[in-house]
Design a protein around this motif. Structure first.
Motif, PDB file in Angstrom:
ATOM      1  N   UNK A   1     -18.338   1.904 -26.001  1.00  0.00           N
ATOM      2  CA  UNK A   1     -17.275   0.102 -26.548  1.00  0.00           C
ATOM      3  C   UNK A   1     -16.395  -0.082 -24.614  1.00  0.00           C
ATOM      4  N   UNK A   2     -16.387  -1.176 -24.729  1.00  0.00           N
ATOM      5  CA  UNK A   2     -15.708  -1.777 -23.446  1.00  0.00           C
ATOM      6  C   UNK A   2     -14.727  -2.001 -23.489  1.00  0.00           C
ATOM      7  N   UNK A   3     -13.832  -1.784 -22.631  1.00  0.00           N
ATOM      8  CA  UNK A   3     -12.618  -1.577 -21.574  1.00  0.00           C
ATOM      9  C   UNK A   3     -12.631  -3.610 -21.929  1.00  0.00           C
ATOM     10  N   UNK A   4     -11.535  -4.092 -22.975  1.00  0.00           N
ATOM     11  CA  UNK A   4     -11.654  -5.687 -22.394  1.00  0.00           C
ATOM     12  C   UNK A   4     -10.258  -5.944 -21.501  1.00  0.00           C
ATOM     13  N   UNK A   5      -9.348  -5.436 -22.203  1.00  0.00           N
ATOM     14  CA  UNK A   5      -8.306  -5.968 -21.212  1.00  0.00           C
ATOM     15  C   UNK A   5      -7.272  -5.078 -21.177  1.00  0.00           C
ATOM     16  N   UNK A   6      -6.464  -5.244 -19.690  1.00  0.00           N
ATOM     17  CA  UNK A   6      -5.599  -4.140 -19.810  1.00  0.00           C
ATOM     18  C   UNK A   6      -4.015  -4.140 -19.596  1.00  0.00           C
ATOM     19  N   UNK A   7      -3.166  -3.941 -19.988  1.00  0.00           N
ATOM     20  CA  UNK A   7      -1.616  -4.559 -19.773  1.00  0.00           C
ATOM     21  C   UNK A   7      -1.280  -3.331 -18.602  1.00  0.00           C
ATOM     22  N   UNK A   8      -0.684  -3.647 -17.873  1.00  0.00           N
ATOM     23  CA  UNK A   8      -0.227  -2.586 -17.022  1.00  0.00           C
ATOM     24  C   UNK A   8       1.716  -2.922 -16.328  1.00  0.00           C
ATOM     25  N   UNK A   9       2.587  -2.323 -17.046  1.00  0.00           N
ATOM     26  CA  UNK A   9       3.629  -2.508 -17.044  1.00  0.00           C
ATOM     27  C   UNK A   9       3.821  -4.039 -17.706  1.00  0.00           C
ATOM     28  N   UNK A  10       3.666  -4.635 -19.106  1.00  0.00           N
ATOM     29  CA  UNK A  10       3.720  -5.588 -19.974  1.00  0.00           C
ATOM     30  C   UNK A  10       2.983  -6.948 -18.801  1.00  0.00           C
ATOM     31  N   UNK A  11       1.763  -6.658 -18.050  1.00  0.00           N
ATOM     32  CA  UNK A  11       1.308  -7.647 -17.805  1.00  0.00           C
ATOM     33  C   UNK A  11      -0.339  -7.817 -17.712  1.00  0.00           C
ATOM     34  N   UNK A  12      -0.187  -9.062 -18.058  1.00  0.00           N
ATOM     35  CA  UNK A  12      -1.886  -8.607 -18.863  1.00  0.00           C
ATOM     36  C   UNK A  12      -3.250  -8.876 -17.965  1.00  0.00           C
ATOM     37  N   UNK A  13      -4.217  -8.098 -17.687  1.00  0.00           N
ATOM     38  CA  UNK A  13      -5.150  -8.312 -16.800  1.00  0.00           C
ATOM     39  C   UNK A  13      -6.681  -8.109 -16.973  1.00  0.00           C
ATOM     40  N   UNK A  14      -7.659  -8.461 -16.154  1.00  0.00           N
ATOM     41  CA  UNK A  14      -8.575  -7.658 -17.058  1.00  0.00           C
ATOM     42  C   UNK A  14      -9.635  -7.098 -16.182  1.00  0.00           C
ATOM     43  N   UNK A  15     -10.125  -5.937 -16.807  1.00  0.00           N
ATOM     44  CA  UNK A  15     -10.238  -4.506 -15.519  1.00  0.00           C
ATOM     45  C   UNK A  15     -10.387  -4.480 -14.527  1.00  0.00           C
ATOM     46  N   UNK A  16     -11.384  -5.308 -14.064  1.00  0.00           N
ATOM     47  CA  UNK A  16     -11.672  -5.497 -12.561  1.00  0.00           C
ATOM     48  C   UNK A  16     -11.026  -6.148 -11.838  1.00  0.00           C
ATOM     49  N   UNK A  17      -9.552  -6.356 -12.379  1.00  0.00           N
ATOM     50  CA  UNK A  17      -8.642  -6.887 -11.363  1.00  0.00           C
ATOM     51  C   UNK A  17      -7.193  -6.758 -12.012  1.00  0.00           C
ATOM     52  N   UNK A  18      -7.067  -4.935 -12.262  1.00  0.00           N
ATOM     53  CA  UNK A  18      -5.923  -4.351 -12.468  1.00  0.00           C
ATOM     54  C   UNK A  18      -6.381  -3.121 -11.599  1.00  0.00           C
ATOM     55  N   UNK A  19      -4.543  -3.171 -11.356  1.00  0.00           N
ATOM     56  CA  UNK A  19      -4.247  -2.246 -10.152  1.00  0.00           C
ATOM     57  C   UNK A  19      -2.947  -1.108 -10.981  1.00  0.00           C
ATOM     58  N   UNK A  20      -2.949   0.154 -10.012  1.00  0.00           N
ATOM     59  CA  UNK A  20      -1.754   0.816  -9.845  1.00  0.00           C
ATOM     60  C   UNK A  20      -2.172   1.432  -9.036  1.00  0.00           C
ATOM     61  N   UNK A  21      -0.654   1.987  -8.428  1.00  0.00           N
ATOM     62  CA  UNK A  21      -1.191   2.706  -6.766  1.00  0.00           C
ATOM     63  C   UNK A  21      -1.549   3.720  -7.048  1.00  0.00           C
ATOM     64  N   UNK A  22      -2.018   3.932  -5.629  1.00  0.00           N
ATOM     65  CA  UNK A  22      -2.692   5.553  -5.824  1.00  0.00           C
ATOM     66  C   UNK A  22      -2.863   6.361  -5.509  1.00  0.00           C
ATOM     67  N   UNK A  23      -0.955   5.910  -5.559  1.00  0.00           N
ATOM     68  CA  UNK A  23      -0.507   7.796  -4.928  1.00  0.00           C
ATOM     69  C   UNK A  23       0.730   7.928  -6.477  1.00  0.00           C
ATOM     70  N   UNK A  24      -0.534   7.404  -7.705  1.00  0.00           N
ATOM     71  CA  UNK A  24       0.731   7.222  -8.548  1.00  0.00           C
ATOM     72  C   UNK A  24       0.315   9.145  -8.942  1.00  0.00           C
ATOM     73  N   UNK A  25       0.698  10.137  -9.306  1.00  0.00           N
ATOM     74  CA  UNK A  25       1.021  11.428  -9.243  1.00  0.00           C
ATOM     75  C   UNK A  25      -0.134  11.400 -10.937  1.00  0.00           C
ATOM     76  N   UNK A  26      -0.247  10.049 -11.265  1.00  0.00           N
ATOM     77  CA  UNK A  26      -0.730  10.408 -12.501  1.00  0.00           C
ATOM     78  C   UNK A  26      -2.519  10.638 -12.451  1.00  0.00           C
ATOM     79  N   UNK A  27      -2.725   9.683 -11.395  1.00  0.00           N
ATOM     80  CA  UNK A  27      -4.137   9.648 -11.090  1.00  0.00           C
ATOM     81  C   UNK A  27      -3.911  10.880  -9.900  1.00  0.00           C
ATOM     82  N   UNK A  28      -3.492  11.442  -9.203  1.00  0.00           N
ATOM     83  CA  UNK A  28      -3.162  12.485  -7.443  1.00  0.00           C
ATOM     84  C   UNK A  28      -2.993  13.396  -9.072  1.00  0.00           C
ATOM     85  N   UNK A  29      -3.024  13.989  -9.447  1.00  0.00           N
ATOM     86  CA  UNK A  29      -2.145  15.118 -10.050  1.00  0.00           C
ATOM     87  C   UNK A  29      -2.379  15.771 -12.064  1.00  0.00           C
ATOM     88  N   UNK A  30      -2.960  14.603 -12.766  1.00  0.00           N
ATOM     89  CA  UNK A  30      -2.594  14.527 -13.770  1.00  0.00           C
ATOM     90  C   UNK A  30      -1.307  14.746 -14.487  1.00  0.00           C
TER      91      UNK A  30
END
Length: 290
Positions: A1-30
Motif C-alpha cells: 500500500x502506497x502513501x498517497x497524501x500526507x498532512x503535516x500540522x494540517x497542511x496537505x502535500x504529497x509524500x515527495x514534498x512533505x517535510x518535517x524538521x530533521x532534529x525532531x525527537x520523534x525521528x532522532x530518539x523515537x
C-alpha cells in the motif's frame, strides 16, 4: 500500500514534498505515538477510542498536545477528500515530540508535530489467515512498562522487521504470532489474538506487555472473555482463533503451525463478525461532528 497524501500540522502535500524538521525527537530518539484506523464513507469505527489511547500514550511520553479532536478529525476528512468510491482510507495519525536539541529532554515536550498519512485499502472483508508462532523474536515488556503500566503505540517496528525476515525464510504467505520469553502466546505482529475453546473466548492479559487494542477492548466489552496466558500447544488445540486490529477489525485463522482451523466458517467468528458489521454500520463516528 502506497502513501498517497500526507498532512503535516494540517497542511496537505504529497509524500515527495512533505517535510518535517530533521532534529525532531520523534525521528532522532523515537519519542512519538500513533494510531492506525480505517475511514469508510466519512466515518471511523472506535474513533474516540483511538484518540483516547493516543492521548494516554502521549501523556506517558511527556508530550503536551491540545487534543483538539474537532480540528484533527477535520484534518483527516480533508486528507480523505477525493478518495476512490470503491476504497476505504487507511489513516496513520502520528504525533512526534518536536524539539531541535541534542539528547532526550528531561522536561515535557511542548511543541509536537502532527503528521497524518493516507493510503487506500479495499472495503473491509474478513480474510482467512495462516500463522506460525515465531522463534527469533519475543514480545517483551518495554523498559518503561513499570512506570506507565501499558505499552505505548509508537513507531518502533524493529521486532516486526525481525519477525518479517523469519516469515520470509519460511517461504509462504504467513502471519506471525509473538510469544513471551517464557513461551506464552502474546499477540500478532500488529494485532491482538483471541481463541475459542468449548465456546469460551480467551485472550492474553495486558500485563504481559501486549498492546491494549481498540478492537480487543470492543470485543471484550460485549462478550464474556477470559484473560489467560497459554502455551503454544493450547493455542494449537483451540477450536477457533482470530486476530483483531484497529484497521483490519477481525480476521480468522484457517491454520496455526500447520494445524487446520475453521477460519471464517467458525461459529464464534460468524457471531462476532455479524455483530461487528452491524456496529460498524450504526456506531461509526463522522469525522466532523455536529
Amino acid at each position: 500500500m502506497k502513501i498517497e497524501k500526507i498532512s503535516i500540522n494540517g497542511k496537505i502535500s504529497v509524500p515527495e514534498t512533505a517535510l518535517i524538521p530533521a532534529a525532531d525527537h520523534g525521528l532522532m530518539y523515537g519519542v512519538n505515538a500513533f494510531e492506525s484506523l480505517r475511514v469508510h464513507q466519512n466515518g471511523a469505527f472506535l474513533l474516540d477510542e483511538h484518540f483516547d489511547r493516543l492521548a494516554r500514550s502521549l501523556e506517558g511520553l511527556g508530550v503536551d498536545w491540545d487534543d483538539d479532536r474537532k480540528k484533527y478529525y477535520s484534518w483527516i476528512k480533508e486528507l480523505c477528500a477525493g478518495m476512490p468510491q470503491d476504497k476505504d482510507a487507511f489513516i496513520r495519525f502520528v504525533v512526534t515530540a518536536g524539539s531541535n536539541d541534542f539528547w532526550v529532554a528531561e522536561e515535557r515536550y511542548a511543541e509536537p508535530e502532527v503528521i497524518i498519512y493516507r493510503g487506500s485499502i479495499p472495503f473491509y472483508s474478513p480474510v482467512n489467515k495462516r500463522a506460525i508462532t515465531l522463534k527469533t523474536v519475543n514480545r517483551v515488556k518495554p523498559e518503561y512498562f513499570a512506570r506507565t503500566g501499558f505499552r505505548i503505540k509508537s513507531m518502533d517496528y524493529i521486532s516486526s522487521r525481525t519477525a518479517k525476515l523469519e516469515l520470509k525464510q519460511a517461504g509462504e504467505s504467513l502471519e506471525g504470532i509473538l510469544l513471551t520469553p517464557d513461551g506464552f502466546v502474546a499477540e500478532g505482529l500488529t494485532s491482538n489474538i483471541f481463541w475459542v475453546k468449548s465456546g469460551q473466548l480467551f485472550t492474553p492479559a495486558l500485563d504481559s506487555g501486549i498492546l491494549a487494542g481498540t478492537v480487543r477492548a470492543y470485543i471484550m466489552s460485549d462478550n464474556e472473555v477470559k484473560e489467560k496466558m497459554a502455551k503454544v500447544e493450547e493455542l494449537e488445540d483451540a477450536d477457533e482463533i482470530f486476530f483483531t486490529s484497529g484497521s483490519g477489525y477481525l480476521n480468522p485463522l484457517s491454520e496455526i503451525n500447520g494445524k487446520p482451523k475453521p477460519g471464517a466458517d467458525g461459529a464464534k467468528f460468524q457471531e462476532l463478525y455479524r455483530k461487528l458489521l452491524q456496529d460498524i454500520d450504526t456506531k461509526s463516528q463522522p469525522l466532523i461532528q455536529a
